[in-house]
Scaffold this motif. Structure first.
Motif, PDB file in Angstrom:
ATOM      1  N   UNK A   9       0.814  -1.377  -0.089  1.00  0.00           N
ATOM      2  CA  UNK A   9      -0.140   0.023   0.034  1.00  0.00           C
ATOM      3  C   UNK A   9       0.868   0.997   0.022  1.00  0.00           C
ATOM      4  N   UNK A  10       0.542   2.101  -0.760  1.00  0.00           N
ATOM      5  CA  UNK A  10       1.264   3.345  -0.709  1.00  0.00           C
ATOM      6  C   UNK A  10       2.490   3.467  -1.966  1.00  0.00           C
TER       7      UNK A  10
ATOM      8  N   UNK B 157       6.890   2.838  -0.980  1.00  0.00           N
ATOM      9  CA  UNK B 157       6.575   4.304   0.015  1.00  0.00           C
ATOM     10  C   UNK B 157       7.411   4.695   0.963  1.00  0.00           C
ATOM     11  N   UNK B 158       7.579   5.723   1.293  1.00  0.00           N
ATOM     12  CA  UNK B 158       8.505   6.323   2.134  1.00  0.00           C
ATOM     13  C   UNK B 158       8.268   6.099   3.625  1.00  0.00           C
ATOM     14  N   UNK B 159       7.076   5.252   4.260  1.00  0.00           N
ATOM     15  CA  UNK B 159       6.857   4.970   5.200  1.00  0.00           C
ATOM     16  C   UNK B 159       5.576   3.919   5.157  1.00  0.00           C
ATOM     17  N   UNK B 160       5.315   3.330   6.055  1.00  0.00           N
ATOM     18  CA  UNK B 160       4.120   2.357   6.150  1.00  0.00           C
ATOM     19  C   UNK B 160       2.900   2.823   7.180  1.00  0.00           C
TER      20      UNK B 160
ATOM     21  N   UNK C  32      -6.979   6.731   4.409  1.00  0.00           N
ATOM     22  CA  UNK C  32      -7.102   7.764   3.407  1.00  0.00           C
ATOM     23  C   UNK C  32      -5.827   7.781   2.567  1.00  0.00           C
ATOM     24  N   UNK C  33      -6.154   8.066   1.146  1.00  0.00           N
ATOM     25  CA  UNK C  33      -5.029   8.646   0.420  1.00  0.00           C
ATOM     26  C   UNK C  33      -5.358  10.129  -0.092  1.00  0.00           C
TER      27      UNK C  33
ATOM     28  N   UNK D  22      -2.425  10.485   5.977  1.00  0.00           N
ATOM     29  CA  UNK D  22      -1.925  11.869   6.360  1.00  0.00           C
ATOM     30  C   UNK D  22      -0.269  11.840   6.202  1.00  0.00           C
ATOM     31  N   UNK D  23       0.313  10.852   5.979  1.00  0.00           N
ATOM     32  CA  UNK D  23       1.695  10.795   6.070  1.00  0.00           C
ATOM     33  C   UNK D  23       2.425  10.663   4.392  1.00  0.00           C
TER      34      UNK D  23
END
Ligand code: MG
Length: 254
Positions: A153-154, A162-165, A175-176, A203-204
């Protein structure tokens, strides 16, 4: 030799003083175009005043089936939209170029399966035709679910990790928020500027202005092909796990 240096210093000093007197703060002020006033929503997920509402819990008026453009047949119930795997992908009637998108999704609490077969869906930020043609932002249960990191995901599927999970547990809404810049092409079809995506996941920031190598491919390396404004498409993935749900989908054209 000290004397000429002193003279040079005096001359330079007076030059800078004169320059400072001619330059004014207004020289570097930009006054137009004036940004449009937009009333923000009460919470960050609420649609702002100029958003196009793509799904507000009531109907699928803004959507069609991806394969034949017939009315979208996914299930709307209790204010949410649930993937119906019998009918395949759905896409927006409208086409978009550059935009800001908000979308919420939920993996069923009792999801089963593993890896890519556990709560798989996707948001094609620009659909390029039938099936999975387009640029896919992956949707997947990524809470304690190991898979290749450029497919979690992401991720911009098979292109950007993705830069984080910040993934939440199955059963919780996530949310995206996406900023999408469509690729631009020269007359001869060559790429002028590649597609670019910034993605906030719960939100990240997970993708920060990532420049895509081309449309998503399951196998092989992506290659750009010239295209214009495109629908946004939601994926009915072929895995056997229970289908995901979506809600509160809105977009602002940029
Ligand atoms: Mg997917």
């Amino acid at each position: 030799m000290k004397y000429p240096i002193l003279l040079t210093a005096l001359f330079a000093g007076s030059f800078f003083m004169a320059n400072a007197q001619t330059a004014k703060p207004e020289d570097t002020e930009t006054w137009t175009p004036i940004p449009k006033v937009v009333t923000p929503g009460k919470t960050c997920g609420d649609a702002p005043s100029d958003a196009i509402i793509l799904f507000d819990g009531k109907n699928l008026d803004e959507w069609v089936q991806n394969n034949d453009k017939s009315p979208a047949k996914w299930d709307v119930h209790d204010g949410i939209l649930t993937v119906n795997k019998n009918y395949g992908n759905i896409e927006t009637k409208r086409t978009f170029t550059n935009y800001q998108l908000h979308i919420e999704w939920r993996v069923p609490a009792d999801i089963e399966g593993s890896g890519q077969g556990r709560g798989n869906s996707g948001i094609f930020l620009a659909s390029l035709g039938k099936g999975d043609a387009g640029y896919e932002l992956q949707v997947l249960d990524s809470y304690n679910n190991k898979t290749y990191v450029n497919g979690m995901a992401g991720s911009l599927y098979k292109q950007a990790i993705p830069l984080a999970n910040p993934g939440k547990k199955p059963g919780e809404w996530q949310t995206y928020d996406v900023v999408w810049t469509a690729p631009a092409f020269n007359e001869d079809g060559s790429v002028k500027t590649p597609a670019k995506a910034t993605v906030f996941f719960n939100g990240v920031v997970v993708e920060n202005g990532f420049e895509l190598f081309g449309p998503t491919l399951y196998i092989g390396k992506p290659v750009y092909q010239k295209h214009g404004a495109s629908p946004i498409k939601l994926q009915a993935h072929g895995d056997k796990s229970k289908p995901l749900s979506f809600r509160n989908i809105w977009i602002r054209e940029i």
